[in-house]
Design a protein around this motif. Structure first.
Motif, short mmCIF file in Angstrom:
data_model
loop_
_atom_site.label_atom_id
_atom_site.label_comp_id
_atom_site.label_asym_id
_atom_site.label_seq_id
_atom_site.Cartn_x
_atom_site.Cartn_y
_atom_site.Cartn_z
N ASP A 79 0.85 -1.18 0.00
CA ASP A 79 0.00 0.00 0.00
C ASP A 79 0.89 1.23 0.00
O ASP A 79 1.71 1.43 0.91
N ALA A 80 0.74 2.06 -1.02
CA ALA A 80 1.61 3.22 -1.19
C ALA A 80 1.08 4.46 -0.49
O ALA A 80 1.72 5.52 -0.51
N GLY A 81 -0.09 4.37 0.14
CA GLY A 81 -0.71 5.54 0.74
C GLY A 81 -0.64 5.59 2.24
O GLY A 81 0.44 5.55 2.84
N ALA A 82 -1.81 5.63 2.87
CA ALA A 82 -1.88 5.82 4.32
C ALA A 82 -1.39 4.63 5.11
O ALA A 82 -1.04 4.75 6.28
N GLY A 83 -1.35 3.46 4.48
CA GLY A 83 -0.85 2.27 5.17
C GLY A 83 -1.87 1.16 5.21
O GLY A 83 -3.09 1.41 5.33
N LEU A 84 -1.40 -0.05 5.12
CA LEU A 84 -2.24 -1.24 5.13
C LEU A 84 -2.79 -1.49 6.53
O LEU A 84 -2.11 -1.28 7.53
N ASN A 85 -4.02 -1.96 6.59
CA ASN A 85 -4.60 -2.43 7.84
C ASN A 85 -4.37 -3.94 7.92
O ASN A 85 -5.05 -4.70 7.23
N PRO A 86 -3.42 -4.40 8.74
CA PRO A 86 -3.08 -5.84 8.75
C PRO A 86 -4.26 -6.74 9.10
O PRO A 86 -4.33 -7.88 8.62
N ALA A 87 -5.19 -6.22 9.92
CA ALA A 87 -6.33 -7.05 10.32
C ALA A 87 -7.32 -7.24 9.19
O ALA A 87 -8.26 -8.04 9.32
N SER A 88 -7.13 -6.54 8.07
CA SER A 88 -8.07 -6.63 6.95
C SER A 88 -7.64 -7.64 5.89
O SER A 88 -8.36 -7.86 4.92
N VAL A 89 -6.46 -8.24 6.06
CA VAL A 89 -5.95 -9.17 5.04
C VAL A 89 -6.61 -10.52 5.28
O VAL A 89 -6.22 -11.28 6.16
N VAL A 90 -7.64 -10.79 4.47
CA VAL A 90 -8.51 -11.94 4.73
C VAL A 90 -8.34 -12.99 3.65
O VAL A 90 -8.39 -12.70 2.45
N LEU A 91 -8.12 -14.23 4.10
CA LEU A 91 -8.08 -15.39 3.22
C LEU A 91 -9.43 -16.09 3.30
O LEU A 91 -9.81 -16.60 4.35
N GLY A 92 -10.16 -16.09 2.19
CA GLY A 92 -11.43 -16.80 2.12
C GLY A 92 -11.20 -18.22 1.62
O GLY A 92 -11.04 -18.44 0.43
N ILE A 100 -12.80 -18.66 7.08
CA ILE A 100 -11.95 -17.56 6.62
C ILE A 100 -10.88 -17.31 7.67
O ILE A 100 -11.05 -17.67 8.85
N HIS A 101 -9.77 -16.70 7.26
CA HIS A 101 -8.65 -16.47 8.17
C HIS A 101 -8.07 -15.08 7.96
O HIS A 101 -8.13 -14.54 6.85
N ILE A 102 -7.50 -14.51 9.00
CA ILE A 102 -6.69 -13.30 8.89
C ILE A 102 -5.26 -13.74 8.61
O ILE A 102 -4.65 -14.44 9.43
N ILE A 137 -8.25 -13.72 -1.65
CA ILE A 137 -7.51 -12.87 -0.71
C ILE A 137 -7.96 -11.43 -0.95
O ILE A 137 -7.99 -10.96 -2.10
N GLY A 138 -8.31 -10.74 0.12
CA GLY A 138 -8.70 -9.34 0.04
C GLY A 138 -7.99 -8.53 1.12
O GLY A 138 -7.52 -9.08 2.11
N ALA A 139 -7.90 -7.21 0.92
CA ALA A 139 -7.21 -6.36 1.88
C ALA A 139 -7.74 -4.93 1.79
O ALA A 139 -8.25 -4.51 0.74
N SER A 140 -7.59 -4.17 2.88
CA SER A 140 -7.96 -2.76 2.93
C SER A 140 -6.85 -1.96 3.59
O SER A 140 -6.08 -2.51 4.40
N ASP A 141 -6.78 -0.67 3.27
CA ASP A 141 -5.87 0.19 4.02
C ASP A 141 -6.64 0.85 5.16
O ASP A 141 -7.82 0.55 5.40
#
Length: 202
Positions: A79-92, A100-102, A137-141
């Motif tokens: 993530d090149a911006g504000a920063g990745l939220n590690p708790a949002s990295v979800v494996l479905g 599902i898993h973090i 796999i999905g993720a949010s900042d």
């Protein structure tokens, strides 16, 4: 005209590039006198994290997995911006273990190196079935901007080999000490490891 007054403003960001910016604010009282200028640094981030390099590692060098096997799923997430939220990295992984898993980047759950932007999770297969099974796999900042899910797959093989035939590839079936016996086994598919027990004859 109080000493302190709450104020709000709407800042249009259309056309403003992602990155660091500074907002300058000052106020004017009823007599027309301007106060000191204040500064507020902000980060504009409109881009979701990028998920790439998705990989699957089977246990024991295998090319497929069965119930009870562990499969390591990894992905590079930046993530090149504000920063990745590690708790949002979800494996479905519903097709693999019905949950599902973090995913982790802290040296646990199969992650090999902490804080290297490679997120991992060690999945224990339990969903059964055979063939190619997808995971996401999905993720949010921290804004949050949310990425589109990226899809990977695992090959499951919970079916036992089906033996078809056994034959001897020699002119006759008579042997003496020191001779080599050449056997041919036929199964329902390629890629099996075949183990023979010759303890009764050697």
């Amino acid at each position: 005209n109080a000493h302190t007054e709450p104020v709000t403003a709407v800042l249009p960001i259309t056309g403003l590039a992602d990155g660091r910016h500074t907002i300058y604010v000052r106020g004017k009282d009823v007599s027309g006198a301007w106060g000191n200028e204040g500064q507020l640094p902000i980060i504009l981030d409109t881009q979701a994290p990028v998920i790439k390099g998705v990989s699957v590692e089977y246990s024991n060098g295998h090319s497929a997995a069965k119930n009870g096997d562990n499969v390591l799923v990894t992905a590079m997430i930046e993530d090149a911006g504000a920063g990745l939220n590690p708790a949002s990295v979800v494996l479905g992984s519903n097709n693999l273990d019905s949950t599902i898993h973090i995913m982790k980047d802290d040296g646990t759950n199969g992650d090999k190196v902490s804080s290297d932007n490679v997120f991992s999770f060690l999945v224990t297969i339990s969903a059964g079935g055979n063939g190619t099974k997808n995971f996401t796999i999905g993720a949010s900042d921290i804004v949050p901007n949310t990425s589109s899910n990226v899809t990977g797959n695992v090959i499951l093989d919970n079916a036992a080999p089906v033996f078809t035939s056994l034959s001897v590839l020699d002119a006759d079936n008579i042997y003496r000490n020191g001779e080599t016996i050449i056997l041919k086994t036929v199964y329902d598919a390629k890629g099996y490891f075949v183990r023979c027990d010759f303890s009764a004859i050697d």
